[in-house]
Design a protein around this motif. Structure first.
Motif, PDB file in Angstrom:
ATOM      1  N   GLU A 151       1.014  -1.464   0.049  1.00 35.88           N
ATOM      2  CA  GLU A 151      -0.005  -0.118  -0.029  1.00 35.88           C
ATOM      3  C   GLU A 151       1.040   1.296  -0.015  1.00 35.88           C
ATOM      4  O   GLU A 151       0.401   2.356  -0.370  1.00 35.88           O
ATOM      5  CB  GLU A 151      -1.013  -0.059   1.228  1.00 35.88           C
ATOM      6  CG  GLU A 151      -1.791  -1.001   1.270  1.00 35.88           C
ATOM      7  CD  GLU A 151      -3.040  -1.015   0.152  1.00 35.88           C
ATOM      8  OE1 GLU A 151      -3.325   0.048  -0.334  1.00 35.88           O
ATOM      9  OE2 GLU A 151      -3.363  -1.836  -0.321  1.00 35.88           O
ATOM     10  N   THR A 152       2.057   1.285   0.429  1.00 38.76           N
ATOM     11  CA  THR A 152       3.075   2.304   0.610  1.00 38.76           C
ATOM     12  C   THR A 152       4.225   2.140   0.019  1.00 38.76           C
ATOM     13  O   THR A 152       4.670   0.666  -0.167  1.00 38.76           O
ATOM     14  CB  THR A 152       3.130   2.926   2.101  1.00 38.76           C
ATOM     15  OG1 THR A 152       3.698   2.059   2.882  1.00 38.76           O
ATOM     16  CG2 THR A 152       1.443   3.271   2.576  1.00 38.76           C
TER      17      THR A 152
ATOM     18  N   THR B  36       7.477   8.000   0.639  1.00 34.22           N
ATOM     19  CA  THR B  36       7.432   6.919   1.378  1.00 34.22           C
ATOM     20  C   THR B  36       6.152   6.483   1.790  1.00 34.22           C
ATOM     21  O   THR B  36       5.574   5.162   1.811  1.00 34.22           O
ATOM     22  CB  THR B  36       8.100   6.919   2.719  1.00 34.22           C
ATOM     23  OG1 THR B  36       7.661   8.316   3.342  1.00 34.22           O
ATOM     24  CG2 THR B  36       9.699   6.999   2.450  1.00 34.22           C
ATOM     25  N   GLU B  37       5.231   7.599   1.801  1.00 38.36           N
ATOM     26  CA  GLU B  37       3.714   7.208   2.042  1.00 38.36           C
ATOM     27  C   GLU B  37       2.661   7.097   0.880  1.00 38.36           C
ATOM     28  O   GLU B  37       1.439   6.784   0.922  1.00 38.36           O
ATOM     29  CB  GLU B  37       3.037   8.607   3.052  1.00 38.36           C
ATOM     30  CG  GLU B  37       3.812   8.418   4.408  1.00 38.36           C
ATOM     31  CD  GLU B  37       3.943   7.163   5.171  1.00 38.36           C
ATOM     32  OE1 GLU B  37       2.648   6.526   5.083  1.00 38.36           O
ATOM     33  OE2 GLU B  37       4.884   6.722   5.649  1.00 38.36           O
ATOM     34  N   ARG B  38       3.492   7.284  -0.542  1.00 39.08           N
ATOM     35  CA  ARG B  38       2.493   7.199  -1.463  1.00 39.08           C
ATOM     36  C   ARG B  38       2.319   5.671  -1.756  1.00 39.08           C
ATOM     37  O   ARG B  38       3.198   4.795  -1.500  1.00 39.08           O
ATOM     38  CB  ARG B  38       3.680   7.825  -2.845  1.00 39.08           C
ATOM     39  CG  ARG B  38       3.539   9.424  -2.600  1.00 39.08           C
ATOM     40  CD  ARG B  38       2.211  10.058  -3.515  1.00 39.08           C
ATOM     41  NE  ARG B  38       2.342   9.579  -4.773  1.00 39.08           N
ATOM     42  CZ  ARG B  38       2.751  10.365  -5.631  1.00 39.08           C
ATOM     43  NH1 ARG B  38       3.763  11.441  -5.468  1.00 39.08           N
ATOM     44  NH2 ARG B  38       2.668  10.018  -6.895  1.00 39.08           N
ATOM     45  N   HIS B  39       1.259   5.498  -2.604  1.00 43.70           N
ATOM     46  CA  HIS B  39       0.903   4.180  -3.204  1.00 43.70           C
ATOM     47  C   HIS B  39       1.839   3.882  -4.412  1.00 43.70           C
ATOM     48  O   HIS B  39       2.054   4.959  -5.170  1.00 43.70           O
ATOM     49  CB  HIS B  39      -0.293   4.008  -3.523  1.00 43.70           C
ATOM     50  CG  HIS B  39      -0.984   2.680  -3.691  1.00 43.70           C
ATOM     51  ND1 HIS B  39      -0.405   1.822  -4.763  1.00 43.70           N
ATOM     52  CD2 HIS B  39      -1.698   1.755  -3.097  1.00 43.70           C
ATOM     53  CE1 HIS B  39      -1.060   0.586  -4.645  1.00 43.70           C
ATOM     54  NE2 HIS B  39      -1.850   0.527  -3.612  1.00 43.70           N
ATOM     55  N   PRO B  40       2.633   2.787  -4.351  1.00 45.97           N
ATOM     56  CA  PRO B  40       3.408   2.491  -5.675  1.00 45.97           C
ATOM     57  C   PRO B  40       2.912   2.603  -6.929  1.00 45.97           C
ATOM     58  O   PRO B  40       3.354   3.100  -7.700  1.00 45.97           O
ATOM     59  CB  PRO B  40       4.168   0.974  -5.323  1.00 45.97           C
ATOM     60  CG  PRO B  40       3.970   0.872  -3.709  1.00 45.97           C
ATOM     61  CD  PRO B  40       2.389   1.734  -3.419  1.00 45.97           C
ATOM     62  N   MET B  41       1.698   2.425  -7.031  1.00 45.27           N
ATOM     63  CA  MET B  41       0.766   2.430  -8.382  1.00 45.27           C
ATOM     64  C   MET B  41       0.593   3.648  -8.718  1.00 45.27           C
ATOM     65  O   MET B  41      -0.085   3.882  -9.812  1.00 45.27           O
ATOM     66  CB  MET B  41      -0.290   1.417  -8.286  1.00 45.27           C
ATOM     67  CG  MET B  41       0.055   0.114  -8.142  1.00 45.27           C
ATOM     68  SD  MET B  41       1.372  -0.529  -9.176  1.00 45.27           S
ATOM     69  CE  MET B  41       0.589  -0.658 -10.535  1.00 45.27           C
ATOM     70  N   SER B  42       0.610   4.749  -7.687  1.00 43.24           N
ATOM     71  CA  SER B  42       0.553   6.077  -7.853  1.00 43.24           C
ATOM     72  C   SER B  42       1.758   6.822  -8.728  1.00 43.24           C
ATOM     73  O   SER B  42       1.648   8.163  -9.036  1.00 43.24           O
ATOM     74  CB  SER B  42      -0.096   6.953  -6.806  1.00 43.24           C
ATOM     75  OG  SER B  42       0.809   7.164  -5.927  1.00 43.24           O
ATOM     76  N   LEU B  43       2.985   6.311  -8.794  1.00 41.71           N
ATOM     77  CA  LEU B  43       4.083   6.836  -8.955  1.00 41.71           C
ATOM     78  C   LEU B  43       4.273   6.707 -10.493  1.00 41.71           C
ATOM     79  O   LEU B  43       3.529   6.180 -11.211  1.00 41.71           O
ATOM     80  CB  LEU B  43       5.283   6.024  -8.464  1.00 41.71           C
ATOM     81  CG  LEU B  43       5.319   5.815  -6.913  1.00 41.71           C
ATOM     82  CD1 LEU B  43       6.306   5.182  -6.349  1.00 41.71           C
ATOM     83  CD2 LEU B  43       5.085   7.396  -6.183  1.00 41.71           C
TER      84      LEU B  43
ATOM     85  N   LYS C 246       8.613   4.031  -9.940  1.00 41.77           N
ATOM     86  CA  LYS C 246       8.144   2.745  -9.803  1.00 41.77           C
ATOM     87  C   LYS C 246       9.559   1.741  -9.759  1.00 41.77           C
ATOM     88  O   LYS C 246       9.635   0.781  -8.945  1.00 41.77           O
ATOM     89  CB  LYS C 246       7.361   2.028 -10.537  1.00 41.77           C
ATOM     90  CG  LYS C 246       5.787   2.630 -10.538  1.00 41.77           C
ATOM     91  CD  LYS C 246       4.863   2.104 -11.590  1.00 41.77           C
ATOM     92  CE  LYS C 246       3.525   2.713 -11.352  1.00 41.77           C
ATOM     93  NZ  LYS C 246       2.634   2.123 -12.372  1.00 41.77           N
ATOM     94  N   GLN C 247      10.344   2.055 -10.855  1.00 39.50           N
ATOM     95  CA  GLN C 247      11.386   1.444 -11.132  1.00 39.50           C
ATOM     96  C   GLN C 247      12.495   1.574  -9.959  1.00 39.50           C
ATOM     97  O   GLN C 247      13.411   0.741  -9.446  1.00 39.50           O
ATOM     98  CB  GLN C 247      12.246   1.803 -12.499  1.00 39.50           C
ATOM     99  CG  GLN C 247      11.641   1.274 -13.751  1.00 39.50           C
ATOM    100  CD  GLN C 247      12.365   1.660 -14.880  1.00 39.50           C
ATOM    101  OE1 GLN C 247      12.923   2.692 -15.065  1.00 39.50           O
ATOM    102  NE2 GLN C 247      12.407   0.607 -15.577  1.00 39.50           N
ATOM    103  N   ARG C 248      12.671   2.855  -9.288  1.00 40.02           N
ATOM    104  CA  ARG C 248      13.514   3.168  -8.262  1.00 40.02           C
ATOM    105  C   ARG C 248      12.821   2.295  -7.061  1.00 40.02           C
ATOM    106  O   ARG C 248      13.755   2.030  -6.299  1.00 40.02           O
ATOM    107  CB  ARG C 248      13.652   4.628  -7.973  1.00 40.02           C
ATOM    108  CG  ARG C 248      14.290   5.389  -9.459  1.00 40.02           C
ATOM    109  CD  ARG C 248      14.840   6.556  -8.986  1.00 40.02           C
ATOM    110  NE  ARG C 248      14.099   7.333  -8.164  1.00 40.02           N
ATOM    111  CZ  ARG C 248      13.243   8.265  -8.995  1.00 40.02           C
ATOM    112  NH1 ARG C 248      13.071   8.173 -10.286  1.00 40.02           N
ATOM    113  NH2 ARG C 248      12.457   9.195  -8.338  1.00 40.02           N
ATOM    114  N   VAL C 249      11.670   2.262  -6.779  1.00 44.10           N
ATOM    115  CA  VAL C 249      11.049   1.440  -5.636  1.00 44.10           C
ATOM    116  C   VAL C 249      11.622   0.046  -5.852  1.00 44.10           C
ATOM    117  O   VAL C 249      11.997  -0.507  -4.729  1.00 44.10           O
ATOM    118  CB  VAL C 249       9.642   1.608  -5.670  1.00 44.10           C
ATOM    119  CG1 VAL C 249       9.075   0.584  -4.563  1.00 44.10           C
ATOM    120  CG2 VAL C 249       9.097   3.126  -5.315  1.00 44.10           C
TER     121      VAL C 249
END
Length: 328
Positions: A192-193, A223-230, A235-238
């Motif tokens: 979720e984050t 850090t508090e963002r949803h990964p799919m909102s990036l 996303k790649q960096r996550v």
């Protein structure tokens, strides 16, 4: 149509496909078509672009003719977050130093065929120095991603053995030894984050590295963002952060810099170089010559499922390597 709008059209193309794509752009241009390209890679547009519009924070910060843009010093373009217009600018960069004393990884009898298909991978014996950064290159469809999936143990029908210092790792054991960041990272983002995502497979011993990795990958504010909102690059960096904190011995990245601007591409390259200090062995499947020039110590060239070339990235080899991507 009279107007073509292209968003990162080169992001997943190999060198040969980019050359073909340039020919297509020349044809469209000769027909009087208007072409607008949102792009990070600039080297293939060296003699094609007539106008360069530089955007930052949603506003136009620069509007240049091609000759005007060519006069901007490389250091200034880097500050702007822009990749070089010509790959010759990488010629003076000191080659990545080889990390010795970490042993040798041996890939023995890596053969693989998809169901009811001819063999797509046929690698008998390859020796790769551990603790280094190897670029895996080749045409689209050459077998690079198949090799990475077999190396990670994701393809059970691949019976190859990975060996180091007398210890052999079967496909099942390689699942715990290796970590792969896929080309389409949407397939491996689950939480979720962002913070939960990077901690998902983390070894508790890596806790102290979390702030450092977040900072180095420019993720501290997300850090508090949803990964799919990036964005795609975020996303790649996550996914890369997750790989680093999982504390695996072998890290495999499939096109880690597609869609990344110069600043984030350089951050990623610096991070790969940083991994060598910890003895990590990194494989990068990539079509990005700029990334290879900045951080890779070896080139493994795969064609039609076999090794076409394998060599260390010395200054001489790098110069020869970059020539094949030059359109100047």
């Amino acid at each position: 149509p009279d107007i073509f709008v292209l968003d990162e059209p080169s992001s997943n193309l190999d060198a040969y496909s980019i050359a073909d794509f340039r020919k297509l752009l020349k044809i469209l241009k000769s027909q009087g078509k208007t072409i607008i390209i949102a792009e990070h890679r600039l080297y293939y547009l060296y003699d094609l672009a007539d106008r360069i519009i530089y955007l930052s924070d949603g506003e136009i910060q620069g509007d240049y003719t091609l000759p005007e843009f060519q006069l901007i010093p490389a250091a200034e373009k880097a500050k702007m977050g822009l990749r070089p217009l010509g790959l010759g600018e990488f010629a003076d960069i000191e080659p990545a130093s080889l990390h010795s004393g970490q042993g040798i990884w041996k890939l023995n009898h890596f053969h693989f065929a998809y169901k009811k298909q001819p063999e797509t991978l046929s690698l008998e014996n390859i020796e790769l120095p551990a603790g280094n950064v190897t670029a895996v290159i080749g045409h689209n469809g050459a077998g690079k991603t198949t090799l990475s999936r077999c190396l990670c143990g994701l393809e059970k029908r691949c019976k190859g053995i990975l060996e180091k210092e007398g210890t052999s790792y079967s496909s099942k054991q390689r699942l715990k030894l290796c970590y792969m960041v896929m080309q389409d990272v949407n397939h491996q983002l689950f939480c979720e984050t962002v913070e939960d995502e990077i901690r998902l497979g983390m070894n508790e011993a890596e806790e102290a590295k979390v702030p450092q990795v977040l900072k180095e990958l420019d993720l501290s504010e997300l850090t508090e963002r949803h990964p799919m909102s990036l964005s795609g690059g975020q996303k790649q960096r996550v996914a890369i952060a997750s790989a680093l904190l999982a504390d695996k011995s072998v890290l495999i990245f499939d096109e880690p810099t597609s869609g990344l601007d110069y600043r984030h591409m350089k951050q990623t390259a610096d991070l790969f170089l940083h991994l060598k200090k910890y003895g990590k062995t990194t494989f990068i499947i990539t079509h990005d010559p700029e990334l290879i020039a900045m951080c890779c110590t070896h080139i493994l060239h795969i064609e039609e499922g076999e090794v076409a070339e394998y060599y260390p990235m010395t200054a001489a080899h790098r110069e020869q390597f970059l020539k094949q991507f030059s359109f100047q």
